[in-house]
Motif scaffolding. Structure first.
Motif, PDB file in Angstrom:
ATOM      1  N   LEU A 387     -40.283 111.618 -44.311  1.00 15.00           N
ATOM      2  CA  LEU A 387     -39.201 112.603 -44.315  1.00 15.00           C
ATOM      3  C   LEU A 387     -38.038 112.154 -45.192  1.00 15.00           C
ATOM      4  N   ALA A 388     -37.734 110.866 -45.189  1.00 15.00           N
ATOM      5  CA  ALA A 388     -36.670 110.371 -46.062  1.00 15.00           C
ATOM      6  C   ALA A 388     -37.026 110.615 -47.524  1.00 15.00           C
ATOM      7  N   MET A 389     -38.286 110.401 -47.880  1.00 18.27           N
ATOM      8  CA  MET A 389     -38.717 110.686 -49.254  1.00 18.27           C
ATOM      9  C   MET A 389     -38.682 112.182 -49.543  1.00 18.27           C
ATOM     10  N   ALA A 390     -38.874 112.995 -48.516  1.00 14.86           N
ATOM     11  CA  ALA A 390     -38.846 114.447 -48.676  1.00 14.86           C
ATOM     12  C   ALA A 390     -37.436 115.017 -48.708  1.00 14.86           C
ATOM     13  N   GLY A 391     -36.424 114.159 -48.613  1.00 13.30           N
ATOM     14  CA  GLY A 391     -35.048 114.628 -48.695  1.00 13.30           C
ATOM     15  C   GLY A 391     -34.494 115.165 -47.400  1.00 13.30           C
ATOM     16  N   CYS A 392     -35.037 114.727 -46.277  1.00  9.16           N
ATOM     17  CA  CYS A 392     -34.585 115.219 -44.969  1.00  9.16           C
ATOM     18  C   CYS A 392     -33.073 115.059 -44.838  1.00  9.16           C
ATOM     19  N   GLN A 393     -32.428 116.107 -44.330  1.00  4.82           N
ATOM     20  CA  GLN A 393     -30.959 116.123 -44.257  1.00  4.82           C
ATOM     21  C   GLN A 393     -30.418 115.021 -43.344  1.00  4.82           C
ATOM     22  N   TYR A 394     -31.046 114.849 -42.185  1.00  2.11           N
ATOM     23  CA  TYR A 394     -30.570 113.835 -41.247  1.00  2.11           C
ATOM     24  C   TYR A 394     -31.629 113.588 -40.177  1.00  2.11           C
ATOM     25  N   VAL A 395     -31.514 112.437 -39.512  1.00  7.54           N
ATOM     26  CA  VAL A 395     -32.382 112.079 -38.396  1.00  7.54           C
ATOM     27  C   VAL A 395     -31.495 111.594 -37.253  1.00  7.54           C
ATOM     28  N   MET A 396     -32.123 111.184 -36.157  1.00  8.52           N
ATOM     29  CA  MET A 396     -31.379 110.744 -34.982  1.00  8.52           C
ATOM     30  C   MET A 396     -31.128 109.239 -35.022  1.00  8.52           C
ATOM     31  N   GLY A 397     -30.034 108.822 -34.400  1.00  3.76           N
ATOM     32  CA  GLY A 397     -29.757 107.421 -34.165  1.00  3.76           C
ATOM     33  C   GLY A 397     -29.560 107.201 -32.679  1.00  3.76           C
ATOM     34  N   ILE A 398     -30.469 106.439 -32.082  1.00  2.00           N
ATOM     35  CA  ILE A 398     -30.477 106.209 -30.631  1.00  2.00           C
ATOM     36  C   ILE A 398     -30.571 104.710 -30.394  1.00  2.00           C
ATOM     37  N   PRO A 399     -29.774 104.128 -29.517  1.00  2.00           N
ATOM     38  CA  PRO A 399     -29.830 102.681 -29.298  1.00  2.00           C
ATOM     39  C   PRO A 399     -31.249 102.208 -28.979  1.00  2.00           C
ATOM     40  N   GLY A 400     -31.777 101.321 -29.822  1.00  4.56           N
ATOM     41  CA  GLY A 400     -33.102 100.767 -29.584  1.00  4.56           C
ATOM     42  C   GLY A 400     -34.229 101.767 -29.677  1.00  4.56           C
ATOM     43  N   SER A 401     -33.973 102.938 -30.201  1.00  8.37           N
ATOM     44  CA  SER A 401     -34.962 104.028 -30.340  1.00  8.37           C
ATOM     45  C   SER A 401     -35.373 104.642 -29.016  1.00  8.37           C
ATOM     46  N   ASP A 402     -34.796 104.210 -27.910  1.00  7.78           N
ATOM     47  CA  ASP A 402     -35.262 104.602 -26.575  1.00  7.78           C
ATOM     48  C   ASP A 402     -34.139 105.351 -25.858  1.00  7.78           C
TER      49      ASP A 402
END
Length: 471
Positions: A387-402
């Motif tokens: 998705l980053a290579m596809a130009g995704c606008q944004y993703v989530m940031g969650i402590p420890g991914s959990d």
């Protein structure tokens, strides 16, 4: 109208466009659950071949569902541009056009997004491989503005998601500060509340807004309660930056969320008026934040035998009508009944992102899975990088991914930092300048995080907190 394709001496017949679209879809457990998926791989290929020959004009003239979402899609369709640019093409020819080098410039310069309907976007996605979905989406850019600017080339933004099992404001703020120190939060500071009550939502909104004000962060806050709860909190004096709502691609599915198209419009106007009365500076009026996801209409029994990819595209059509700041497909959250494993989740994430971008949406993705799906953090890493290579606008940031409140797995603050550095991506420009001012960003990279932001953040969190936290 029926459709046919003869493949290796066997003729496959599809009763109507609805069946053809469903059988041409990639493998999805939700379509199988609904009883509309292709029975064999051969039938799926035959459906794709037949779909490639369908004229786009036929799709424009063949409503799959009779409801208010269809009426909205038809009302907002730029039919004049469609007739001029696309009406003579088939779905297969649209695929070739979208993948051509010249398309992105024309799409932007000539405003082609609104000339395409969601059903057309869904149809062409079904003919694409995963790499095609990345290549086609990457150059399509929709820039939006609220307190900062989203969507420029080279930017990967992040929503800090500081969820807390009891909505304790001090815990929320600590998590938010943690994300800011990793360079995350330019998309928003956005919390999923445990308590949907007006008082609790207002308290969290106030806490997040106070943190933004004290630190001078060029970002926006959001508490993802029901739209009516947010509006009531706003009427009682709470600061609402972004108005959130989950939406779907049919009238019945939206009703299951307790929302109508009229309510979305009224809410948007109310928040715009609210911003005009506030002292803070807003640089744009794109105040809506929507979340979508394949399978929601089926889970509500409101899919009308339409496949989940096409229904998802129709949800994007709803979002587009309200000029959103950001849209998020929560791709693996609904569960394995609809996307069973990493292969299906990754495919759906790339499809949703591509369709949203083609339709002109500021599209992001929650790269995620629930713990009863056949997926893991390695598959999350795969989709995040694609998705980053596809130009995704944004993703989530969650402590420890959990996520400690929603109990699902997503992407972490350090995941966003790593992908930015790996691919040479940056935060939103206003936010990047703030990071540099705070000593958190230098020469396109995060610093050690020991700049002046720490003292200000500690003061913002500690004020009004319990003595043990303040210490």
């Amino acid at each position: 109208m029926s459709y046919r394709c003869t493949l290796r001496g066997e003729t496959h017949t599809f009763a109507d466009l609805r069946e053809l679209l469903a059988k041409a879809n990639e493998v999805k457990s939700g379509d199988a659950l609904a009883g509309i998926a292709a029975d064999t791989a051969t039938e799926r290929v035959a459906a794709k071949l037949a779909l490639a020959d369908v004229p786009l004009r036929e799709i424009a003239d063949t409503p799959l569902i009779e409801d208010d979402v269809t009426a909205l899609i038809e009302e907002t369709h730029d039919r004049a541009t469609f007739d001029r640019e696309f009406a003579s093409l088939t779905v297969g020819e649209l695929r070739e056009l979208v993948l051509s080098r010249a398309f992105a410039g024309r799409w932007s310069d000539e405003g082609l997004a609104r000339a395409l309907t969601p059903e057309m976007a869904a149809a062409v996605a079904k003919l694409m491989g995963n790499k095609d979905l990345v290549v086609a989406a990457a150059p399509l850019r929709t820039v939006t503005r609220l307190r900062n600017t989203m969507g420029q080339p080279g930017v990967l933004a992040c929503r800090v998601q500081p969820n807390h099992p009891s909505d304790a404001v001090e815990g929320v703020l600590l998590s938010a500060v943690d994300g800011l120190l990793y360079g995350c939060g330019d998309a928003m500071l956005g919390l999923n509340p445990v308590d949907d009550g007006v008082d609790s939502v207002a308290s969290v909104l106030g806490g997040l807004q106070d943190l933004i004000r004290r630190l001078g962060v060029p970002t926006q806050s959001c508490v993802l309660a029901h739209i009516t709860t947010q509006l009531e909190a706003m009427r009682r004096g709470a600061p609402v930056d972004l108005l959130f709502q989950s939406i779907a691609g049919t009238e019945g599915a939206n009703a299951s969320f307790g929302v109508t198209l009229e309510l979305l419009g009224e809410g948007r106007e109310a928040v715009i008026a609210h911003h005009a009365e506030r002292e803070e500076t807003f640089i744009g009026e794109q105040v809506m934040y929507f979340e979508t996801g394949q399978g929601s209409a089926l889970s509500a029994g409101a899919h009308h035998d339409v496949d989940q990819l096409t229904i998802e595209a129709r949800a994007h059509g709803v979002a587009r009508a309200f000029d959103p700041f950001l849209v998020n497909t929560v791709v693996g959250f609904i569960g394995p009944e609809y996307l069973a494993d990493a292969r299906q989740i990754n495919r759906a994430g790339l499809e949703d992102h591509f369709m949203g971008r083609l339709l002109g949406l500021p599209m992001g993705c929650d790269v995620c899975y629930t713990n009863h799906a056949d997926a893991d953090q390695n598959s999350n890493d795969d989709l995040l990088m694609l998705l980053a290579m596809a130009g995704c606008q944004y993703v989530m940031g969650i402590p420890g991914s959990d996520d400690v409140m929603l109990n699902y797995q997503s992407t972490s603050y350090h995941d966003v930092a790593a992908v930015r550095e790996l691919l040479g991506l940056r935060p939103a420009p206003e936010f990047e300048a703030w990071l540099a001012e705070m000593g958190l960003w230098q020469d396109g990279r995060l610093t050690r995080g020991d700049g002046p932001v720490l003292d200000a953040a500690a003061a913002a969190v500690a004020e009004g907190a319990p003595p043990e936290l303040a210490a």
